[in-house]
Design an enzyme around this catalytic site. Structure first.
Site, PDB file in Angstrom:
ATOM      1  CG  ASP A 202      -1.827   1.190   1.251  1.00  0.00           C
ATOM      2  OD1 ASP A 202      -1.394   2.301   0.901  1.00  0.00           O
ATOM      3  OD2 ASP A 202      -3.010   1.011   1.593  1.00  0.00           O
ATOM      4  CG  HIS A 203       1.254   4.503  -3.002  1.00  0.00           C
ATOM      5  ND1 HIS A 203      -0.017   4.225  -3.423  1.00  0.00           N
ATOM      6  CD2 HIS A 203       1.342   5.851  -3.021  1.00  0.00           C
ATOM      7  CE1 HIS A 203      -0.650   5.346  -3.676  1.00  0.00           C
ATOM      8  NE2 HIS A 203       0.151   6.354  -3.445  1.00  0.00           N
ATOM      9  CG  HIS A 265      -4.357   4.544  -0.345  1.00  0.00           C
ATOM     10  ND1 HIS A 265      -3.416   3.559  -0.407  1.00  0.00           N
ATOM     11  CD2 HIS A 265      -4.601   4.902  -1.640  1.00  0.00           C
ATOM     12  CE1 HIS A 265      -3.098   3.326  -1.682  1.00  0.00           C
ATOM     13  NE2 HIS A 265      -3.808   4.126  -2.444  1.00  0.00           N
TER      14      HIS A 265
END
Ligand code: BG6
Length: 519
Positions: A202-203, A265
């Site tokens: 999950d960036h 996010h």
């Protein structure tokens, strides 16, 4: 030098010395012709190499269907680096050394012969670590994840028990499209690899400011004492974007804002902001606490969704003075699409710390600004002293963690306006990353790739975390029950979603706060 400055410098030096131990390895990128490779992965790897953080020996192999040679792929990547590298100009000496280690393997993702070719290529690398320490980055469509894993396993490139060496799978989001499909995918992947070998990206977790949430909370003594239901009135988490879906309509039609942003996010940010302190910063204790937190988020019954969740879709409008077409007019979007491009919701966390504290989340496309913020709104003081001068309402204290852009932290409190009278006004104390640490912040993918190479899974999502997050968003989707959007759910591009999103807060005397302006 002043003693405090000397101490600061010493501390910083010590921290810089904590470099990740990385062993020689080969990275294989599946989906090498895609956008993500050129935009994010290669620039991140190049920057790691430039900073001397890659292993002493490494290779990068791009795997994709299009016919290319090593030389033509390198030339393509070099061009892309000019566009996507965040520190211009590219250092040609570093690039030359980096490019020599970049190779290309042409093949179809579901063709066993292509994996045999890949295996032969890897077997030809000059030492055992390059042949057997393997990081497989799956930048493909999720429907291909288990196909790739199965072929890698058959080609003897991916082992569940690799003695002395390691193989890891890094998978991009979306990880499934609901709880059932995520479970199925987890089941499939763990047929070929242990859970410890699967790194779900999950960036947002690679962003400096998101990582700083834990530091802010647990490396300081003043704030955590106030971080609970006795002192906090509510929390707002906003992740807003000015852009519409642009060219990603095809993907977005399957996802929508709930799956694209909330499930991953926003849930991750929520977990970091509200979880209990882990017993250490190792991967499992951190992830245990996130799972505990997500499991305490109250699931909505279908009948509660209308009262706690607002969805919306943008129609024509202006964002920052520029015309934005409606979502339904975007390429690859159905003209009657009911996909949500905006979601606002009110959640409750049923645990000792947060019982009764509303947590508001919102995210959307074609909104007035691009900004991600967490705002912790504290309870007001009993307004007995200043009521005569200021009326019944004093603005309560708030702490804002600005995740992007203009990364920083702001504390809002009430001050006296200088003068003979007794005017009061909210003022702000502000910390800015740029002014404190300089403008360069590493890209999220640099940190995440380095951690995956080093085998540190702290910033990656564990199987049970993904499943908890899907349970929460599935409970919302069940309440929508495939109903088409109503007129009041559309918002003109450039607005903060439909008006219903405001009512979510105004009904309890609260209000969304706009992301704070750049100082
Ligand atoms: C991605 C979503 O995961 O995150 C995109 O698929 C979104 O729709 C993007 O635009 C936002 O990331 P960032 O880093 O720009 O906030």
């Amino acid at each position: 030098m002043h003693a405090t400055e000397a101490m600061d410098e010493l501390m910083t030096c010590r921290l810089e010395q904590v470099r990740k131990a990385v062993e020689p390895c080969t990275l294989v990128i599946f989906g090498a012709s895609g956008d993500l490779t050129a935009r994010k992965l290669i620039p991140a790897l190049y920057h790691l190499a430039k900073g001397g953080q890659m292993p002493a020996e490494f290779r990068i192999v791009g795997f994709a269907r299009r016919e290319k040679s090593d030389a033509s792929w390198r030339a393509e990547l070099r061009e892309a680096l000019d566009v996507f590298s965040h520190s211009q100009p590219v250092d040609e000496a570093v690039w030359a050394g980096f490019a020599q280690r970049v190779h290309y393997c042409q093949g179809d993702l579901d063709d066993a012969a292509a994996y045999a070719k890949l295996a032969a290529m890897i077997a030809g690398l000059p030492n055992e670590a390059l042949q057997k320490n393997l990081l497989f980055y799956l930048a493909t469509s999720p429907s291909q994840f288990s196909v790739v894993a199965a072929h890698l396993h058959e080609a003897k490139l991916l082992h569940r028990d690799a003695s002395g060496n390691w193989q890891r799978l890094v998978v991009e989001k979306p990880f499934g499209h609901d709880l059932a499909s995520a479970r199925e995918l987890n089941h499939e992947l763990t047929r070929y690899a242990h859970e410890q070998q699967v790194f779900r990206i999950d960036h947002y977790l690679g962003k400096e400011t998101v990582q700083n949430i834990l530091t802010f909370r647990f490396a300081n003594s003043i704030f955590e004492r106030l971080w609970h239901r006795d002192a906090v009135d509510h929390i707002q988490i906003t992740v807003s974007e000015r852009l519409g879906v642009g060219t990603r309509g095809g993907y977005y039609e399957e996802a929508g804002a709930l799956r694209d942003m909330v499930q991953n996010h926003l849930m991750q940010v929520l977990a970091l902001v509200t979880m209990e302190p882990p017993v250490s910063l190792d991967a499992e204790p951190v992830r245990d606490e996130k799972v505990k937190l997500l499991s305490a988020v109250r699931r909505l019954q279908p009948g509660q969704v209308a009262g706690q969740v607002v969805r919306g879709q943008y129609c024509e409008g202006f964002v920052g003075g520029e015309a934005q077409r409606s979502y339904r007019q975007e390429p690859k979007v159905q003209p009657q699409s009911n996909v949500e491009t905006f979601v606002a919701l009110k959640l409750f966390i049923d645990n000792w710390r947060w019982a009764g504290v509303p947590i508001y989340l919102r995210t959307g496309k074609a909104l007035p600004v691009s900004a991600s913020e967490v705002r912790v709104q504290f309870k007001p003081t009993p307004n007995v002293l200043f009521a005569a001068q200021c009326g019944p309402l004093l603005d309560a204290n708030a702490l804002t963690l600005r995740l992007q852009p203009d990364e920083g932290i702001a504390l809002r409190f009430t001050g006296k306006v200088p003068g003979v009278g007794y005017g009061l006004r909210p003022v702000r104390m502000h910390f800015s990353y740029d002014s404190e640490f300089g403008a360069y912040t590493p890209e999220a993918y640099e940190r995440l790739l380095l951690d995956a190479i080093a085998g540190d899974a702290t910033l990656f999502i564990r199987r049970d975390e993904v499943e908890q997050a899907w349970q929460i968003t599935d409970s919302i989707r069940a309440g929508w029950d495939g109903r088409p959007l109503e007129k009041c759910e559309f918002y003109p591009a450039g607005n903060w979603g439909p008006h219903l999103a405001d009512q979510l807060l105004t009904q309890s005397g609260r209000a969304w706060r706009e992301p704070y302006p750049v100082p």
